[in-house]
Scaffold this active site. Structure first.
Site, PDB file in Angstrom:
ATOM      1  N   CYS A  73      45.994  46.975  29.925  1.00 53.51           N
ATOM      2  CA  CYS A  73      45.001  45.737  30.454  1.00 53.51           C
ATOM      3  C   CYS A  73      45.353  44.827  29.516  1.00 53.51           C
ATOM      4  O   CYS A  73      44.849  44.769  28.310  1.00 53.51           O
ATOM      5  CB  CYS A  73      43.808  46.269  30.308  1.00 53.51           C
ATOM      6  SG  CYS A  73      42.614  45.212  31.077  1.00 53.51           S
ATOM      7  N   CYS A 185      49.379  40.533  32.851  1.00 58.44           N
ATOM      8  CA  CYS A 185      48.125  41.183  33.235  1.00 58.44           C
ATOM      9  C   CYS A 185      49.082  42.324  33.975  1.00 58.44           C
ATOM     10  O   CYS A 185      49.898  41.999  34.631  1.00 58.44           O
ATOM     11  CB  CYS A 185      47.474  40.265  34.281  1.00 58.44           C
ATOM     12  SG  CYS A 185      46.369  41.435  35.557  1.00 58.44           S
TER      13      CYS A 185
HETATM   14  N1  DGL Z   1      44.858  44.535  34.867  1.00 66.28           N
HETATM   15  C1  DGL Z   1      44.110  43.610  33.886  1.00 66.28           C
HETATM   16  C2  DGL Z   1      44.789  42.895  33.088  1.00 66.28           C
HETATM   17  O1  DGL Z   1      46.035  43.303  32.600  1.00 66.28           O
HETATM   18  C3  DGL Z   1      42.899  43.284  34.427  1.00 66.28           C
HETATM   19  C4  DGL Z   1      42.839  42.587  35.581  1.00 66.28           C
HETATM   20  C5  DGL Z   1      41.498  42.090  35.932  1.00 66.28           C
HETATM   21  O2  DGL Z   1      40.627  43.144  36.189  1.00 66.28           O
HETATM   22  O3  DGL Z   1      40.790  41.032  36.071  1.00 66.28           O
HETATM   23  O4  DGL Z   1      44.457  41.845  32.358  1.00 66.28           O
END
Ligand code: DGL
Length: 269
Positions: A73, A185
């Site tokens: 994440c 992301c």
């Molecule tokens: N997949 C996540 C990231 O890499 C988070 C996306 C989210 O929950 O806003 O930032």
């Protein structure tokens, strides 16, 4: 040989981009995945909230005696750069390995970042890139709507609406002349074919989930904690809200039926 599992977490489906890489490149490692589907998105929240959520996610994974924990994440990884989590296991985020890959890939030293609002405003990617290459110019754009596209499985290359949304987000990066874009992301690598077709093949896309797994591979070797190559690995998935939605999209994203391996977990208990 170390048979303990590897813990991976994200706010939702995004971290499955890392899982996909695991299944392909480290098929002998057992995985415990946690997707905080009750509280997705993380990227529009305050640093304090993201930190508190991540601490709960990590505490849950620690119950499995993980040998390594990966924040698949970008948002949590960005927060962790500023205030590292106190934990006993080695921790891998996506920011540092993606920054290193981008610095290697760029030829004109202009790097774009597509990530959540929290990741962009933290400046994490810029800092890590400029540590490695101070002369690099970094241009960030926060793309919250792309998280929703993935959570709803609007990821097909011929999806007209998703394409238009992507165009709007990448336009400023193209105007700045970037030759490399970090999909900062972990939701965004699921949209990579669509993003690539919008930006063209001259631009290198860096998959943050993939880069984190490659870093994990190195650490497993360096610390001599990899599992034996003949081990048939298992993957277990926990989510904090309805399992059906997660399973349906996860099956599609991973190209394999994981429905029987998905369980509900109340992360706040
Ligand atoms: N997949 C996540 C990231 O890499 C988070 C996306 C989210 O929950 O806003 O930032």
């Amino acid at each position: 040989m170390d048979k303990r599992p590897i813990g991976i977490f994200d706010s939702g489906l995004g971290g499955l981009s890392a899982v996909k890489t695991f299944l392909k490149h480290l098929p002998q490692e057992d995985i415990i995945y946690f997707g905080d589907t009750q509280r997705v998105p993380y990227g529009s929240r305050s640093e304090k909230t993201i930190e508190a959520f991540a601490e709960q996610d990590i505490a849950f994974l620690e119950q499995f005696n993980c040998k390594l924990i990966i924040a698949a994440c970008g948002t949590v990884s960005s927060v962790a750069i500023k205030s590292p989590f106190k934990m006993k296991e080695p921790f891998i985020g996506v920011v540092k390995p993606s920054a290193a890959a981008a610095v290697t890939a760029t030829k004109n030293n202009k790097i774009g970042i597509m990530a959540t609002a929290a990741s962009i405003s933290s400046g994490s990617y810029t800092k890590e890139i400029q540590k490695l290459k101070p002369e690099a110019e970094v241009f960030g754009v926060s793309c919250p709507v792309l998280v929703t596209l993935v959570e709803n499985n609007w990821i097909d290359e011929d999806d007209y609406i998703s394409r238009e949304i992507i165009k709007r987000y990448v336009q400023p990066l193209l105007a700045d002349g970037v030759d490399t874009i970090i999909l900062g992301c972990t939701h965004f690598p699921h949209l990579a074919p669509l993003i690539q077709s919008v930006v063209g093949n001259d631009i290198t896309l860096i998959d943050s989930g993939y880069e984190a797994v490659m870093e994990a591979k190195n650490i497993l070797q360096e610390m001599d904690i990899a599992n034996s190559n003949d081990h048939i690995a298992t993957a277990k998935y926990y989510v904090s809200d309805k399992m059906q939605n997660f399973s349906t999209i996860a099956n599609y994203l991973l190209g394999t039926d994981i429905s029987g391996e998905v369980e509900y977990k109340d992360i706040t208990e």
